[in-house]
Structures are given as C-alpha cells and as structure tokens.
Write a protein that holds these residues in place. Structure first.
Motif, PDB file in Angstrom:
ATOM      1  N   GLN A 168      64.318  -3.038 120.417  1.00  0.00           N
ATOM      2  CA  GLN A 168      63.458  -2.423 119.980  1.00  0.00           C
ATOM      3  C   GLN A 168      62.468  -1.678 120.652  1.00  0.00           C
ATOM      4  O   GLN A 168      62.319  -0.491 120.658  1.00  0.00           O
ATOM      5  CB  GLN A 168      62.474  -3.212 119.101  1.00  0.00           C
ATOM      6  CG  GLN A 168      63.121  -3.853 117.696  1.00  0.00           C
ATOM      7  CD  GLN A 168      62.203  -4.803 117.036  1.00  0.00           C
ATOM      8  OE1 GLN A 168      61.269  -5.468 117.702  1.00  0.00           O
ATOM      9  NE2 GLN A 168      62.353  -5.008 115.964  1.00  0.00           N
ATOM     10  N   ILE A 169      62.202  -2.275 121.753  1.00  0.00           N
ATOM     11  CA  ILE A 169      61.128  -1.470 122.844  1.00  0.00           C
ATOM     12  C   ILE A 169      61.967  -0.505 123.562  1.00  0.00           C
ATOM     13  O   ILE A 169      61.354   0.550 123.918  1.00  0.00           O
ATOM     14  CB  ILE A 169      60.576  -2.635 123.802  1.00  0.00           C
ATOM     15  CG1 ILE A 169      59.446  -3.359 122.974  1.00  0.00           C
ATOM     16  CG2 ILE A 169      59.968  -1.956 125.032  1.00  0.00           C
ATOM     17  CD1 ILE A 169      58.909  -4.603 123.690  1.00  0.00           C
ATOM     18  N   THR A 170      63.307  -0.699 124.169  1.00  0.00           N
ATOM     19  CA  THR A 170      63.982   0.232 124.811  1.00  0.00           C
ATOM     20  C   THR A 170      64.538   1.303 123.793  1.00  0.00           C
ATOM     21  O   THR A 170      65.261   2.207 124.340  1.00  0.00           O
ATOM     22  CB  THR A 170      64.838  -0.432 125.512  1.00  0.00           C
ATOM     23  OG1 THR A 170      65.886  -1.202 124.886  1.00  0.00           O
ATOM     24  CG2 THR A 170      64.371  -1.400 126.588  1.00  0.00           C
ATOM     25  N   GLY A 171      64.448   1.143 122.529  1.00  0.00           N
ATOM     26  CA  GLY A 171      65.067   2.082 121.468  1.00  0.00           C
ATOM     27  C   GLY A 171      66.399   2.144 121.637  1.00  0.00           C
ATOM     28  O   GLY A 171      67.373   3.164 121.363  1.00  0.00           O
ATOM     29  N   GLY A 172      67.054   0.753 121.881  1.00  0.00           N
ATOM     30  CA  GLY A 172      68.577   0.706 121.746  1.00  0.00           C
ATOM     31  C   GLY A 172      69.286   0.620 120.446  1.00  0.00           C
ATOM     32  O   GLY A 172      68.398   0.456 119.372  1.00  0.00           O
ATOM     33  N   PRO A 173      70.392   0.869 120.155  1.00  0.00           N
ATOM     34  CA  PRO A 173      71.038   0.762 119.034  1.00  0.00           C
ATOM     35  C   PRO A 173      71.107  -0.622 118.591  1.00  0.00           C
ATOM     36  O   PRO A 173      71.052  -1.485 119.397  1.00  0.00           O
ATOM     37  CB  PRO A 173      72.553   1.263 119.254  1.00  0.00           C
ATOM     38  CG  PRO A 173      72.662   1.061 120.812  1.00  0.00           C
ATOM     39  CD  PRO A 173      71.567   1.510 121.214  1.00  0.00           C
ATOM     40  N   ALA A 174      71.299  -0.695 117.318  1.00  0.00           N
ATOM     41  CA  ALA A 174      71.312  -1.925 116.645  1.00  0.00           C
ATOM     42  C   ALA A 174      72.138  -3.025 117.461  1.00  0.00           C
ATOM     43  O   ALA A 174      71.724  -4.216 117.609  1.00  0.00           O
ATOM     44  CB  ALA A 174      71.490  -2.147 115.402  1.00  0.00           C
ATOM     45  N   ASP A 175      73.459  -2.628 117.672  1.00  0.00           N
ATOM     46  CA  ASP A 175      74.355  -3.762 118.183  1.00  0.00           C
ATOM     47  C   ASP A 175      73.790  -4.223 119.634  1.00  0.00           C
ATOM     48  O   ASP A 175      74.673  -5.027 120.104  1.00  0.00           O
ATOM     49  CB  ASP A 175      75.957  -3.094 118.332  1.00  0.00           C
ATOM     50  CG  ASP A 175      75.976  -1.839 119.280  1.00  0.00           C
ATOM     51  OD1 ASP A 175      74.879  -1.410 119.943  1.00  0.00           O
ATOM     52  OD2 ASP A 175      77.123  -1.288 119.097  1.00  0.00           O
ATOM     53  N   GLN A 176      72.821  -3.565 120.326  1.00  0.00           N
ATOM     54  CA  GLN A 176      72.476  -4.226 121.616  1.00  0.00           C
ATOM     55  C   GLN A 176      71.828  -5.413 121.290  1.00  0.00           C
ATOM     56  O   GLN A 176      71.767  -6.062 122.481  1.00  0.00           O
ATOM     57  CB  GLN A 176      71.679  -3.142 122.166  1.00  0.00           C
ATOM     58  CG  GLN A 176      72.361  -1.978 122.902  1.00  0.00           C
ATOM     59  CD  GLN A 176      73.166  -2.293 123.865  1.00  0.00           C
ATOM     60  OE1 GLN A 176      72.693  -2.867 124.873  1.00  0.00           O
ATOM     61  NE2 GLN A 176      74.466  -2.129 123.685  1.00  0.00           N
TER      62      GLN A 176
END
Length: 222
Positions: A168-176
């Motif tokens: 969430q904080i890094t703005g990664g995609p859901a699969d991260q």
C-alpha cells in the motif's frame, strides 16, 4: 511531528501443530533477542500495538523482556493475519487439495501464493474474508497508529498484513502483497517514516537480532 513506526512480524509460531497461533520455544528466544537488539540500537518505543492473535501478544512480551521494560499494548484486530487455512479450504471446497498443503511448508506456500492471487481477483467463493475487507482493515490499523500521537510506535503483526502495508505505502500492484509476505522473516522489522505529508518505507525485513553466529538457529520464516 514525524513518527518512526516499527512494524514487527511475530516470532516463529507452531507450523503444522494443532494450534499454529502459539510461539515455539525458538519463537520465544527470537522475540527476546529482538528486544535486546532494538535496545542496543537505541529504539525506545513510546506506544505499543498488537493484533488480537496470541502469537502477537507473546512476541511483544518477549520484545519487552529483552528491552527490560513493561508496557501495555493497544489491541488492533486490523493487524491480524488473514485466515490462510480457511482461504485454502474455501479454494479447494469442491476439488481435491494437493497433498501436504496443511503440513508441508513447500506445498503449503506454493498453494498459498496461487490462492492469494485468486482471492485478490475475487475468484474464490465464500472466503473467510474478502480481500477488499482485509486491505481496508490493515489500512485502518495503520491510520490509527499514525494518529495515536506516538513518536516511536511499535506494532506486532503478521506477514500478510505487513506485506499488504508495504504494498500500500509503496504503491505496488496487488500481487506484491504475497511476494512480500513470503519474504518476511520471523521477528523481522519494517520501518516507516510517517509525517503530515505522507508515509515512506524506511526499512524492510530487518533482523538486527541475527548475525553470522546465530543465523542457523534464528533465521526462520514461519
């Protein structure tokens, strides 16, 4: 005022046992060792938070013992792990589950990775919790910590909630989320700088209690 928020994964639990939600003997040693290491680093939390799981409370008790401190903790169920056993059972409700997914680490985590991706895409019927609800409660727990007024808060949580927080904080995609979750070591520390302008990842998967001499004993993932 900015925060240095420390988010800790619980120590080794009891994988394969009837009650997973209970630290192993090694887990108790890990948590105390982490407390001593954080004290050596000069980390002095002024507020503590835990999920509602037994392994979270036990881990914090060990950390506090290692720090030589006593403190009360605020319980935030938002930091709880998702029900991975229930999720696997929901996925395989109508088909034969692969052998060993509830008892063998390799089989378990292979199936869990695939199952979490399906969960995120709403492809599992009747899961114990919707992924959107899991994501929302993790974010809410983080916001409560941020608004607590603490300067150095410390929370004990689980790998899934930590992976979701970092994603969430890094703005990664859901699969991260699951990719990060499966990397998080027992008693690993993630650090975040929180200010009125936002939240930034400052450190991930840190294990200050582990060195070359004790790695063989102390380094665990489940």
């Amino acid at each position: 005022m900015s925060q240095m928020f420390h988010l800790v994964r619980h120590a080794q639990a009891s994988f394969g046992a009837e009650d997973y939600d209970n630290l192993s003997d090694l887990g108790h040693r890990q948590s105390e060792a982490l407390g001593r290491a954080l004290r050596r680093q000069g980390v002095a939390p002024d507020r503590f938070f835990i999920g509602a799981m037994k392994r979270h409370r036990q881990t914090l008790e060990g950390i506090l013992k290692g720090m030589g401190r006593e403190a009360e903790a605020t319980v935030l169920p938002g930091w709880n792990e998702f029900d991975f056993d229930g999720l696997l059972k929901a996925r395989f409700a109508e088909e034969q589950a692969p052998d060993g997914i509830f008892s063998e680490r390799r089989a378990h985590f292979r199936a869990l990775r695939e199952t979490v991706h399906m969960w995120q895409r709403d492809e599992i019927e009747n899961p114990p919790e919707m992924f959107a609800d899991f994501s929302s409660r993790v974010q809410e727990a983080r916001e409560i910590v941020a608004e607590s007024g603490a300067k150095v808060p410390l929370a004990v949580s689980s790998g899934g909630a930590i992976g979701q927080t970092v994603a969430q904080i890094t703005g990664g995609p859901a699969d991260q989320m699951i990719a990060l979750q499966l990397q998080v070591k027992n008693c690993a520390v993630a650090r975040f700088v929180v200010s009125r302008n936002g939240t930034w990842l400052h450190g991930f998967n840190e294990t200050p209690h582990i060195d070359a001499e004790n790695t063989a004993e102390m380094l665990t993932y489940s």
